[in-house]
Design a protein around this motif. Structure first.
Motif, PDB file in Angstrom:
ATOM      1  N   PHE A 127       6.249  78.358  47.418  1.00 24.76           N
ATOM      2  CA  PHE A 127       5.830  77.147  46.703  1.00 24.76           C
ATOM      3  C   PHE A 127       4.409  77.339  46.167  1.00 24.76           C
ATOM      4  O   PHE A 127       4.122  76.991  45.020  1.00 24.76           O
ATOM      5  CB  PHE A 127       5.888  75.911  47.620  1.00 24.76           C
ATOM      6  CG  PHE A 127       5.408  74.652  46.934  1.00 24.76           C
ATOM      7  CD1 PHE A 127       6.287  73.889  46.182  1.00 24.76           C
ATOM      8  CD2 PHE A 127       4.083  74.246  47.018  1.00 24.76           C
ATOM      9  CE1 PHE A 127       5.841  72.743  45.522  1.00 24.76           C
ATOM     10  CE2 PHE A 127       3.629  73.118  46.366  1.00 24.76           C
ATOM     11  CZ  PHE A 127       4.520  72.359  45.612  1.00 24.76           C
ATOM     12  N   ALA A 128       3.524  77.889  46.977  1.00 22.66           N
ATOM     13  CA  ALA A 128       2.136  78.126  46.554  1.00 22.66           C
ATOM     14  C   ALA A 128       2.093  79.033  45.323  1.00 22.66           C
ATOM     15  O   ALA A 128       1.292  78.825  44.412  1.00 22.66           O
ATOM     16  CB  ALA A 128       1.316  78.728  47.691  1.00 22.66           C
ATOM     17  N   GLU A 129       2.975  80.041  45.299  1.00 18.07           N
ATOM     18  CA  GLU A 129       3.035  80.944  44.147  1.00 18.07           C
ATOM     19  C   GLU A 129       3.514  80.206  42.895  1.00 18.07           C
ATOM     20  O   GLU A 129       3.019  80.435  41.796  1.00 18.07           O
ATOM     21  CB  GLU A 129       3.992  82.108  44.442  1.00 18.07           C
ATOM     22  CG  GLU A 129       3.486  83.049  45.504  1.00 18.07           C
ATOM     23  CD  GLU A 129       4.550  84.013  46.013  1.00 18.07           C
ATOM     24  OE1 GLU A 129       4.165  84.962  46.709  1.00 18.07           O
ATOM     25  OE2 GLU A 129       5.758  83.822  45.726  1.00 18.07           O
ATOM     26  N   ALA A 130       4.465  79.297  43.084  1.00 16.34           N
ATOM     27  CA  ALA A 130       5.075  78.598  41.949  1.00 16.34           C
ATOM     28  C   ALA A 130       4.206  77.456  41.418  1.00 16.34           C
ATOM     29  O   ALA A 130       4.225  77.156  40.228  1.00 16.34           O
ATOM     30  CB  ALA A 130       6.448  78.038  42.356  1.00 16.34           C
ATOM     31  N   TYR A 131       3.426  76.826  42.293  1.00 16.63           N
ATOM     32  CA  TYR A 131       2.635  75.656  41.898  1.00 16.63           C
ATOM     33  C   TYR A 131       1.510  76.084  40.963  1.00 16.63           C
ATOM     34  O   TYR A 131       0.637  76.854  41.351  1.00 16.63           O
ATOM     35  CB  TYR A 131       2.067  74.965  43.141  1.00 16.63           C
ATOM     36  CG  TYR A 131       1.269  73.726  42.835  1.00 16.63           C
ATOM     37  CD1 TYR A 131       1.885  72.493  42.699  1.00 16.63           C
ATOM     38  CD2 TYR A 131      -0.103  73.787  42.678  1.00 16.63           C
ATOM     39  CE1 TYR A 131       1.157  71.349  42.422  1.00 16.63           C
ATOM     40  CE2 TYR A 131      -0.844  72.655  42.397  1.00 16.63           C
ATOM     41  CZ  TYR A 131      -0.211  71.441  42.265  1.00 16.63           C
ATOM     42  OH  TYR A 131      -0.940  70.308  41.978  1.00 16.63           O
ATOM     43  N   GLU A 132       1.585  75.592  39.747  1.00 18.52           N
ATOM     44  CA  GLU A 132       0.571  75.900  38.729  1.00 18.52           C
ATOM     45  C   GLU A 132       0.159  77.384  38.727  1.00 18.52           C
ATOM     46  O   GLU A 132      -1.019  77.717  38.797  1.00 18.52           O
ATOM     47  CB  GLU A 132      -0.662  75.009  38.904  1.00 18.52           C
ATOM     48  CG  GLU A 132      -0.426  73.569  38.504  1.00 18.52           C
ATOM     49  CD  GLU A 132      -1.728  72.829  38.282  1.00 18.52           C
ATOM     50  OE1 GLU A 132      -2.196  72.789  37.138  1.00 18.52           O
ATOM     51  OE2 GLU A 132      -2.266  72.297  39.265  1.00 18.52           O
ATOM     52  N   SER A 133       1.156  78.259  38.683  1.00 11.31           N
ATOM     53  CA  SER A 133       0.948  79.717  38.599  1.00 11.31           C
ATOM     54  C   SER A 133       0.076  80.266  39.719  1.00 11.31           C
ATOM     55  O   SER A 133      -0.776  81.137  39.507  1.00 11.31           O
ATOM     56  CB  SER A 133       0.325  80.089  37.238  1.00 11.31           C
ATOM     57  OG  SER A 133       1.144  79.611  36.195  1.00 11.31           O
TER      58      SER A 133
END
Length: 140
Positions: A127-133
């Motif tokens: 999720f951290a990777e996906a959230y706003e790049s």
């Protein structure tokens, strides 16, 4: 030289994800139910159709409703980049309006406590990777 994939501080990253997702239910209450994402049976998040896109920006210095709506869109976009399994774990942990315990979640998913935490950790990093790049990623 900047590394494309620097070493990630998993503990700090998970703390940031937890801090953001822990506010999800509050964001939904502030934005209003009509602005909360609808969750499908495959745990895909769909923003509800809105008449005027976002609420009109008012003259107040901080428009909490508008900011909550914007944040919900960012969370929705990040969630939809994950696979169904990760979405389901994060939804059950942070987003289900029927707040439940970790024990109930790992029993629902038929997994041991240790496996639940391992899988949740991986889902949080993704999720951290996906959230706003990757905005939530913390480097070592």
């Amino acid at each position: 030289m900047m590394l494309l994939f620097p070493e990630i501080d998993r503990k700090k990253t998970k703390k940031r994800v937890h801090g953001l997702l822990n506010k999800y239910r509050t964001l939904v209450r502030i934005a209003g139910e009509k602005h909360s994402p609808k969750v499908t049976t495959t745990y895909t998040f769909e923003m509800r159709k809105m008449d005027g896109e976002f609420s009109q920006k008012s003259e107040q210095p901080v428009d909490r409703k508008y900011l909550a709506e914007v944040e919900l869109v960012k969370i929705t976009e990040a969630m939809n980049q994950l696979d169904e399994y990760d979405r389901q774990l994060l939804y059950d942990k942070y987003m289900d309006r029927n707040f439940t315990t970790n024990i109930a979640i790992y029993m629902k998913h038929h997994m041991s406590e240790s496996k639940f935490y391992r899988e949740l950790d991986k889902a949080m990093i993704r999720f951290a990777e996906a959230y706003e790049s990757g905005k939530l990623l913390m480097e070592k």
